[in-house]
Design a protein around this motif. Structure first.
Motif, PDB file in Angstrom:
ATOM      1  N   TRP A  58      -6.733  -3.905   4.720  1.00 54.15           N
ATOM      2  CA  TRP A  58      -6.796  -4.465   3.372  1.00 54.15           C
ATOM      3  C   TRP A  58      -8.195  -4.993   3.075  1.00 54.15           C
ATOM      4  CZ3 TRP A  58      -3.124  -4.142  -0.327  1.00 54.15           C
ATOM      5  CH2 TRP A  58      -1.839  -3.753   0.081  1.00 54.15           C
ATOM      6  N   CYS A  97       0.868  -1.174   0.000  1.00 60.49           N
ATOM      7  CA  CYS A  97       0.000   0.000   0.000  1.00 60.49           C
ATOM      8  C   CYS A  97       0.907   1.228   0.000  1.00 60.49           C
ATOM      9  CB  CYS A  97      -0.910  -0.002   1.228  1.00 60.49           C
ATOM     10  SG  CYS A  97      -2.266   1.189   1.121  1.00 60.49           S
ATOM     11  N   CYS A 109      -6.647  -0.934  -0.375  1.00 65.19           N
ATOM     12  CA  CYS A 109      -6.071  -0.728   0.967  1.00 65.19           C
ATOM     13  C   CYS A 109      -6.465   0.650   1.478  1.00 65.19           C
ATOM     14  CB  CYS A 109      -4.549  -0.856   0.940  1.00 65.19           C
ATOM     15  SG  CYS A 109      -3.694   0.409  -0.029  1.00 65.19           S
TER      16      CYS A 109
END
Length: 449
Positions: free
Chosen positions: A201, A187, A226
């Motif tokens: 997530w 991310c 994310c």
């Protein structure tokens, strides 16, 4: 101060020694050295009298979120026992030597708040703290922010330079490589977010593992996103695992937040896709709630006769709500079902805020003619675009009937300004409730006294 007293002790010792020995020439040299020392100390002290200290030199924040930039300031109190007003001015742009304040900058209209504690003075200096808050951050807000404070002291004002560099960023999922059927995901953001946050997530719209970086078992048709824990509303765009035509199960909303006036209508849109183009047997919009199962808005009695799904093309849907009410303020999400898959999105949809208009600034107690009065046409949220406001005095438009700012300034206020005030937004029929401004005659007060 320690050096000062040390020098005094040494100087007195030299005086006694040279008086005893009768060597006056050395005393003159010492005196000149002492004077130079005092001038140096005075210059250094004056240089550090005016200071601005920011809590951080760099800030990284998510687009759409709210950020605070804080500072403390200090200046010498050379007018002791006299009032020392302080005006603070935050800015990013400079027009020669006069910076423009963010509060009056149309690019930040309705999104900026400035809060400063009452400054205090002790001994020979004064100090205080000030915070700038920016809501609904945009990419264009990335800039260096500085504060200037202005006092009635000799020298008057000081700017904290360098300031605070703000970077506004989005999140994105990066897929560095495959390991068989597993994908290693990251991310990412343009800058390092403060406080080393945890990440949340999502796989196929549902909560998955919660780590800074994570291995995922992904098959064709899966989608991944994310978000920063605590700021899940600002999640990254969905990424598809490689499949036929790169399609996967996902829903993407055209906007995350909307602000709309009461009594009007709104269109909330999204696009969606299904892996292998599955035929859908059901699709609808619902108002999200933690406690209840999703209910099709067309079957919800609260929205009866006010909801339509006008867009029929494949891969897109629109929710239209008419005659908006305050109770319609909610988060709206889209849902679809096929024989083998159901989209149960834990991802945030579009948050709608329905707002009315209200006049603020009309004093409860009478104001006296000659004072400055500022009336505001306020809303619960920031209306989109360059909104034009119309003001009404005693049910008729004021002399300057339209403004892109939501303020009406009466300076100086006179007896002719007394009466009721309301406001509206151009293009919309509804006016705010009226508020009454009472103005007292200054001559009447003087005569009475």
């Amino acid at each position: 101060m320690y050096l000062y007293y040390s020098f005094i002790r040494v100087f007195k010792y030299l005086c006694r020694e040279r008086e005893r020995r009768g060597q006056t020439m050395y005393l003159r040299s010492a005196a000149r050295g002492f004077l130079a020392f005092l001038l140096l100390v005075s210059a250094l002290h004056g240089y550090h009298d005016w200071t601005v200290t920011y809590t951080s030199s760099t800030v990284c924040a998510l687009r759409g979120s709210t950020v605070e930039v804080s500072c403390s300031y200090e200046y010498p109190d050379k007018l002791q026992n006299r009032s020392t007003p302080v005006e603070t001015l935050w800015f990013t742009k400079e027009d020669h030597s006069q910076p423009g304040g963010l509060v009056s900058d149309t690019d930040y209209a309705g999104r900026v708040e400035r809060s400063c504690e009452e400054h205090s003075c002790s001994l020979s200096s004064c100090s205080g703290n000030c915070t700038l808050r920016i809501r609904d951050l945009r990419q264009s807000d990335s800039a260096e922010y500085k504060v200037r404070f202005i006092t009635n002291q000799p020298g008057g004002e000081y700017t904290g330079d360098p300031g605070v560099k703000l970077t506004v960023t989005d999140l994105k999922v990066k897929v560095p490589h495959w390991i068989r059927l597993w994908k290693y995901l990251e991310c990412q953001s343009m800058c390092v977010l403060s406080d080393h946050p945890n990440y949340v997530w999502y796989k196929n719209g549902q909560h998955a593992e919660r780590e800074i970086t994570k291995m995922f078992y992904i098959k064709e048709g899966d989608s991944v996103s994310c978000a920063v824990e605590g700021s899940e509303r600002f999640h990254s765009p969905l990424v598809c695992a490689k499949g036929i035509k790169n399609l996967c199960n996902k829903v993407t909303y055209s906007t995350r937040t909307m602000c709309v006036l009461q009594g009007t209508s709104v269109d909330i849109s999204c696009t969606y896709s299904t892996y292998r183009g599955l035929k859908l047997k059901e699709k609808y919009w619902y108002a999200w709630s933690n406690n209840n199962e999703p209910t099709d808005l067309q079957k919800d009695s609260e929205y009866k006769g006010r909801v339509q799904y006008p867009v029929k093309e494949r891969g897109g849907s629109t929710l239209k709500i008419t005659d908006l009410r305050d109770t319609d303020s909610a988060e709206y999400r889209f849902k679809y079902k096929s024989k083998s898959h159901e989209w149960k999105s834990a991802l945030h949809g579009t948050t709608l805020t329905v707002t009315g208009l209200r006049v603020e600034g009309a004093a409860v107690a009478p104001v006296t003619e000659g004072q400055r009065v500022t009336l505001s046409c306020s809303t619960r949220c920031l209306l989109p675009g360059q909104t034009s406001y119309i003001w009404y005095h005693n049910k008729g438009p004021v002399a300057e009937p339209e403004s892109t700012m939501n303020k009406l300034v009466l300076d100086p206020v006179g007896l002719q300004h007394a009466g009721s005030y309301s406001c509206s937004v151009r293009g919309y029929p509804h006016q705010s409730p009226e508020e009454t401004l009472t103005v007292s005659c200054i001559m009447c007060i003087l005569c009475r006294d």
